[in-house]
Write a protein that holds these residues in place. Structure first.
Motif, PDB file in Angstrom:
ATOM      1  N   GLN A   1       0.837  -1.195   0.000  1.00 29.46           N
ATOM      2  CA  GLN A   1       0.000   0.000   0.000  1.00 29.46           C
ATOM      3  C   GLN A   1       0.875   1.249   0.000  1.00 29.46           C
ATOM      4  O   GLN A   1       0.585   2.221  -0.707  1.00 29.46           O
ATOM      5  N   ARG A   2       1.961   1.234   0.779  1.00 28.82           N
ATOM      6  CA  ARG A   2       2.876   2.377   0.792  1.00 28.82           C
ATOM      7  C   ARG A   2       3.484   2.576  -0.586  1.00 28.82           C
ATOM      8  O   ARG A   2       3.619   3.704  -1.073  1.00 28.82           O
ATOM      9  N   ALA A   3       3.852   1.474  -1.244  1.00 34.02           N
ATOM     10  CA  ALA A   3       4.441   1.575  -2.582  1.00 34.02           C
ATOM     11  C   ALA A   3       3.438   2.150  -3.576  1.00 34.02           C
ATOM     12  O   ALA A   3       3.795   2.990  -4.412  1.00 34.02           O
ATOM     13  N   LEU A   4       2.194   1.716  -3.500  1.00 33.57           N
ATOM     14  CA  LEU A   4       1.156   2.217  -4.401  1.00 33.57           C
ATOM     15  C   LEU A   4       0.949   3.710  -4.207  1.00 33.57           C
ATOM     16  O   LEU A   4       0.822   4.473  -5.176  1.00 33.57           O
ATOM     17  N   GLU A   5       0.943   4.157  -2.960  1.00 31.54           N
ATOM     18  CA  GLU A   5       0.770   5.577  -2.682  1.00 31.54           C
ATOM     19  C   GLU A   5       1.933   6.398  -3.221  1.00 31.54           C
ATOM     20  O   GLU A   5       1.734   7.502  -3.741  1.00 31.54           O
ATOM     21  N   MET A   6       3.130   5.875  -3.140  1.00 31.38           N
ATOM     22  CA  MET A   6       4.297   6.595  -3.633  1.00 31.38           C
ATOM     23  C   MET A   6       4.244   6.760  -5.145  1.00 31.38           C
ATOM     24  O   MET A   6       4.600   7.802  -5.681  1.00 31.38           O
ATOM     25  N   VAL A   7       3.822   5.716  -5.833  1.00 36.69           N
ATOM     26  CA  VAL A   7       3.769   5.749  -7.290  1.00 36.69           C
ATOM     27  C   VAL A   7       2.646   6.655  -7.777  1.00 36.69           C
ATOM     28  O   VAL A   7       2.803   7.396  -8.757  1.00 36.69           O
ATOM     29  N   SER A   8       1.500   6.635  -7.096  1.00 40.37           N
ATOM     30  CA  SER A   8       0.317   7.349  -7.576  1.00 40.37           C
ATOM     31  C   SER A   8       0.212   8.784  -7.065  1.00 40.37           C
ATOM     32  O   SER A   8      -0.517   9.589  -7.630  1.00 40.37           O
ATOM     33  N   ASN A   9       0.962   9.113  -6.006  1.00 41.71           N
ATOM     34  CA  ASN A   9       0.841  10.440  -5.412  1.00 41.71           C
ATOM     35  C   ASN A   9       2.222  10.954  -5.021  1.00 41.71           C
ATOM     36  O   ASN A   9       2.761  10.576  -3.979  1.00 41.71           O
ATOM     37  N   THR A  10       2.777  11.811  -5.835  1.00 40.70           N
ATOM     38  CA  THR A  10       4.122  12.319  -5.580  1.00 40.70           C
ATOM     39  C   THR A  10       4.170  13.232  -4.361  1.00 40.70           C
ATOM     40  O   THR A  10       5.255  13.525  -3.840  1.00 40.70           O
ATOM     41  N   ALA A  11       3.005  13.680  -3.881  1.00 43.24           N
ATOM     42  CA  ALA A  11       2.968  14.566  -2.721  1.00 43.24           C
ATOM     43  C   ALA A  11       2.931  13.804  -1.398  1.00 43.24           C
ATOM     44  O   ALA A  11       2.973  14.408  -0.331  1.00 43.24           O
ATOM     45  N   VAL A  12       2.869  12.465  -1.457  1.00 43.11           N
ATOM     46  CA  VAL A  12       2.792  11.685  -0.226  1.00 43.11           C
ATOM     47  C   VAL A  12       4.066  11.883   0.591  1.00 43.11           C
ATOM     48  O   VAL A  12       5.156  12.083   0.047  1.00 43.11           O
ATOM     49  N   ASP A  13       3.936  11.846   1.919  1.00 46.63           N
ATOM     50  CA  ASP A  13       5.075  12.061   2.815  1.00 46.63           C
ATOM     51  C   ASP A  13       5.943  10.807   2.842  1.00 46.63           C
ATOM     52  O   ASP A  13       5.573   9.795   3.433  1.00 46.63           O
ATOM     53  N   ASN A  14       7.108  10.873   2.184  1.00 41.05           N
ATOM     54  CA  ASN A  14       8.036   9.746   2.138  1.00 41.05           C
ATOM     55  C   ASN A  14       9.212   9.936   3.083  1.00 41.05           C
ATOM     56  O   ASN A  14      10.236   9.271   2.939  1.00 41.05           O
ATOM     57  N   VAL A  15       9.057  10.834   4.023  1.00 45.06           N
ATOM     58  CA  VAL A  15      10.158  11.149   4.937  1.00 45.06           C
ATOM     59  C   VAL A  15       9.791  10.851   6.387  1.00 45.06           C
ATOM     60  O   VAL A  15      10.445  10.054   7.056  1.00 45.06           O
ATOM     61  N   THR A  16       8.731  11.469   6.877  1.00 45.34           N
ATOM     62  CA  THR A  16       8.377  11.353   8.293  1.00 45.34           C
ATOM     63  C   THR A  16       8.112   9.914   8.706  1.00 45.34           C
ATOM     64  O   THR A  16       8.639   9.428   9.723  1.00 45.34           O
ATOM     65  N   THR A  17       7.309   9.208   7.906  1.00 51.07           N
ATOM     66  CA  THR A  17       6.936   7.833   8.273  1.00 51.07           C
ATOM     67  C   THR A  17       8.135   6.892   8.305  1.00 51.07           C
ATOM     68  O   THR A  17       8.293   6.125   9.265  1.00 51.07           O
ATOM     69  N   PRO A  18       9.021   6.907   7.296  1.00 52.80           N
ATOM     70  CA  PRO A  18      10.198   6.050   7.388  1.00 52.80           C
ATOM     71  C   PRO A  18      11.072   6.354   8.599  1.00 52.80           C
ATOM     72  O   PRO A  18      11.560   5.430   9.268  1.00 52.80           O
ATOM     73  N   ILE A  19      11.276   7.631   8.897  1.00 53.20           N
ATOM     74  CA  ILE A  19      12.106   7.994  10.043  1.00 53.20           C
ATOM     75  C   ILE A  19      11.509   7.427  11.334  1.00 53.20           C
ATOM     76  O   ILE A  19      12.234   6.913  12.201  1.00 53.20           O
ATOM     77  N   LEU A  20      10.202   7.475  11.467  1.00 55.44           N
ATOM     78  CA  LEU A  20       9.551   6.926  12.658  1.00 55.44           C
ATOM     79  C   LEU A  20       9.712   5.411  12.736  1.00 55.44           C
ATOM     80  O   LEU A  20       9.805   4.846  13.837  1.00 55.44           O
TER      81      LEU A  20
END
Length: 276
Positions: free
Chosen positions: A137-156
């Motif tokens: 689901q995270r991968a799908l969101e990254m591909v379909s929405n370039t505005a998704v937060d790809n920083v905060t969640t991984p750091i957590l």
């Protein structure tokens, strides 16, 4: 913490890499969204007696995207194998973290004639159904929405809830790299990462070279049980779980990881001599 970007070399097939030291070669592959500097705490030690190549994964750092938009894990590995054959032209010890460990293990299995040992840090193996759903689901969101937060969640996920001191410095570095990561390269790699679930059991059973699997006791997605299962399938496998750590063990716990890697490199040398 601000870390100066190291000078890169660039291969004919578009891979950027840092080269340090002299001696038999070691290749380091980072995880999704990061860059070669993720090994900043290992390069000084390993390069004392070896030529160390820290590579920017395709589409990361200063490495080019692969031309094939549908490239999978095999194509990422093939690109690195081509570079190794052309640039190094000798068997390598391969070390990888997270998705980099997928690349390292795939390389060791498919290119065993030019791999003398493999270290897999924070590697996945047979995710649960829920974990598969979450990562895909995270991968799908990254591909379909370039505005998704790809920083905060991984750091957590990767660090303690409230990192302090040295861990905070390492978390800040990862945050900088994630913010600067090329969006397309990050998304494509994460999609591949989400679709792969570790090597086939028969492939691990046939892996004759030394292999070590290292993870953190707080890394739920790359658990100690996963590392243990893979190590026990390998004829010359071992595993280690670093206490009080999570996903970025090579950054947050360099002393423990470096000791394990130094011992592993010696084991690889002994294995090579015994095969001669």
């Amino acid at each position: 913490m601000i870390l100066k970007t190291r000078q890169r070399y660039k291969s004919d097939n578009g891979l950027a890499y840092i080269k340090s030291g002299s001696g038999s070669p070691i290749v380091l592959i980072h995880g999704v969204g990061l860059r070669a500097e993720a090994w900043l705490n290992q390069v000084p030690l390993l390069s004392q007696q070896h030529t160390v190549y820290a590579v920017d994964m395709p589409g990361h750092g200063e490495s080019d995207l692969l031309a094939n938009r549908d490239a999978g894990l095999d194509e990422y590995v093939d690109a690195i194998a081509t570079w190794i054959k052309n640039e190094i032209n000798a068997p390598v010890i391969m070390m990888g973290h997270s998705m980099g460990s997928m690349i390292a293990l795939n390389f060791a299995i498919r290119y065993s004639h030019i791999c003398s040992g493999v270290a897999a840090l924070n590697s996945v193996y047979r995710r649960t159904f829920q974990a598969k759903q979450a990562v895909q689901q995270r991968a799908l969101e990254m591909v379909s929405n370039t505005a998704v937060d790809n920083v905060t969640t991984p750091i957590l996920r990767w660090f303690s809830k409230h990192p302090r001191g040295f861990e905070k410095q390492m978390a800040d570095l990862c945050e900088q790299w994630l913010l600067a990561a090329p969006a397309t390269g990050y998304a494509r790699a994460y999609q591949i990462f989400s679709q792969n679930d570790g090597p086939e059991d028969d492939a691990l059973k046939g892996l004759e070279m030394p292999a070590i699997f290292i993870t953190g006791d707080g890394d739920a997605n790359s658990s100690g049980h996963m590392s243990q299962c893979m190590a026990e399938l390998c004829p010359n496998g071992r595993y280690a779980v670093i206490e009080n750590s999570r996903h970025m063990v090579q950054m947050t716990h360099p002393d423990e990881v470096n000791q394990l890697l130094a011992e592993f490199v010696q084991q690889c040398g002994t294995h090579i001599r015994s095969q001669a």
